[in-house]
Scaffold this motif. Structure first.
Motif, mmCIF file in Angstrom:
data_model
loop_
_atom_site.group_PDB
_atom_site.id
_atom_site.type_symbol
_atom_site.label_atom_id
_atom_site.label_comp_id
_atom_site.label_asym_id
_atom_site.label_seq_id
_atom_site.Cartn_x
_atom_site.Cartn_y
_atom_site.Cartn_z
ATOM 1 N N ILE A 107 0.831 -1.199 0.000
ATOM 2 C CA ILE A 107 0.000 0.000 0.000
ATOM 3 C C ILE A 107 0.875 1.263 0.000
ATOM 4 O O ILE A 107 1.552 1.556 0.992
ATOM 5 C CB ILE A 107 -0.928 0.009 1.243
ATOM 6 C CG1 ILE A 107 -1.765 -1.286 1.232
ATOM 7 C CG2 ILE A 107 -1.825 1.242 1.269
ATOM 8 C CD1 ILE A 107 -2.189 -1.760 2.592
ATOM 9 N N PRO A 108 0.885 1.996 -1.143
ATOM 10 C CA PRO A 108 1.670 3.239 -1.168
ATOM 11 C C PRO A 108 0.991 4.303 -0.305
ATOM 12 O O PRO A 108 -0.232 4.430 -0.329
ATOM 13 C CB PRO A 108 1.652 3.647 -2.638
ATOM 14 C CG PRO A 108 0.477 2.948 -3.242
ATOM 15 C CD PRO A 108 0.179 1.743 -2.401
ATOM 16 N N ILE A 109 1.757 5.041 0.459
ATOM 17 C CA ILE A 109 1.166 6.100 1.297
ATOM 18 C C ILE A 109 1.899 7.419 1.083
ATOM 19 O O ILE A 109 3.049 7.430 0.624
ATOM 20 C CB ILE A 109 1.165 5.731 2.807
ATOM 21 C CG1 ILE A 109 2.561 5.326 3.283
ATOM 22 C CG2 ILE A 109 0.167 4.630 3.098
ATOM 23 C CD1 ILE A 109 2.670 5.131 4.784
ATOM 24 N N ASN A 110 1.214 8.510 1.395
ATOM 25 C CA ASN A 110 1.836 9.828 1.284
ATOM 26 C C ASN A 110 1.635 10.603 2.583
ATOM 27 O O ASN A 110 1.098 10.069 3.552
ATOM 28 C CB ASN A 110 1.292 10.590 0.075
ATOM 29 C CG ASN A 110 -0.216 10.739 0.154
ATOM 30 O OD1 ASN A 110 -0.771 11.044 1.220
ATOM 31 N ND2 ASN A 110 -0.898 10.510 -0.953
ATOM 32 N N LEU A 111 2.045 11.872 2.568
ATOM 33 C CA LEU A 111 2.035 12.644 3.819
ATOM 34 C C LEU A 111 0.633 12.954 4.325
ATOM 35 O O LEU A 111 0.471 13.405 5.458
ATOM 36 C CB LEU A 111 2.849 13.935 3.643
ATOM 37 C CG LEU A 111 4.355 13.676 3.484
ATOM 38 C CD1 LEU A 111 5.069 14.917 3.014
ATOM 39 C CD2 LEU A 111 4.957 13.162 4.788
#
Ligand SMILES: [Zn+2]
Ligand SMILES: [Zn+2]
Length: 276
Positions: A107-111
């Motif tokens: 699962i790619p996550i960001n800020l």
């Protein structure tokens, strides 16, 4: 036991936080070291793509498939989005392990991501200063808690009970989010706002001596001390230490304990697993 940590800068780093069965980074040697405990882990948070933080992932995924243990639990792996190296590595792992018997999710996550890990706890990534070419993360764990509303803080116990009967329990308390743990990942000192109010801080300190640091992408002990002075955390765990300091780990820890006598301070010895 809350933590099992192995960390030797450049070689391997992984941090198991047992209360939430979370793993931060997956350096080499993790599967053989943790044995059956790997089945309990449901969430892995990667800080960045450097080999010493991800090289154990392939083995971990494979061992969790083949060794003796329950395969009911899914495995979620969160990583900084657009990390080119991690994306390549994931694609390799998927090709090599195409017959998994449990559900594996990358699962790619960001800020902006907020990841629920239980009914009361969630995790947020923050940006660290490590490799300019890549988004690198530290993480904060928060717990949703309740406390007495500020205006009732000075009431004695009996008055609180009376008031609670009168206006209801829910009306005398307010919700707040407690930062129970902050982990730096590899980085220069993390910004104060992510460490200020945490209960436990895990911070990297690759270099004890400023003069040993050739590139400014890791923390030195002098810098870390300034951060420690300015935060409320009661427990500080120093990790990702270079093995060139093996002979002075103990004495350095003693000195820090004296200097910060109001805090519990631990240094993860590069050659040993720390169980806490
Ligand atoms: Zn590293
Ligand atoms: Zn790194």
């Amino acid at each position: 036991m809350e933590f099992i940590i192995k960390s030797k800068a450049l070689y391997t780093t992984w941090v198991l936080y047992k209360p939430d069965r979370i793993l931060f980074d997956v350096g080499e040697g993790i599967s053989s070291s943790l044995g059956n405990k790997i089945y309990a882990i449901e969430n892995i948070f990667l800080t960045h793509s450097h080999i010493d933080h991800i090289s154990g992932l392939w083995g971990f995924i494979n061992t969790r498939n083949n060794a003796m243990g329950s395969r009911e639990k899914p495995l979620n792996i969160y990583y900084p989005e657009n990390s080119e190296q991690i994306v390549k590595y994931i694609s390799f792992i998927k090709n090599m392990n195409n017959r998994l018997r449990y559900s594996l999710n990358f699962i790619p996550i960001n800020l902006k991501s907020v990841i629920e890990i239980s009914e009361t706890r969630y995790i947020k990534p923050f940006k660290t200063r490590h490799t300019p070419s890549e988004l690198t993360f530290g993480y904060q764990i928060f717990e949703k808690r309740k406390r007495l509303k500020d205006e009732y803080k000075y009431l004695d116990q009996n008055s609180i009970i009376e008031l609670s009967k009168k206006i209801g329990k829910d009306n005398i308390s307010q919700r707040y989010d407690a930062n129970i743990l902050t982990i730096s990942g590899d980085s220069l000192p993390i910004p104060l706002e992510y460490a200020e109010n945490c209960e436990i801080l895990l911070h990297e300190c690759t270099f004890f001596k400023e003069e040993d640091r050739k590139i400014r992408n890791h923390t030195s002990l002098e810098e870390l001390k300034i951060l420690i002075k300015n935060i409320n955390a009661k427990k500080i765990i120093i990790y990702h230490v270079s093995s060139r300091y093996n002979s002075i780990i103990k004495s350095t820890e003693e000195k820090l304990k004296k200097e910060f006598s109001d805090k519990e301070i631990y240094i993860v010895h590069p050659e040993r697993k720390l169980k806490l």
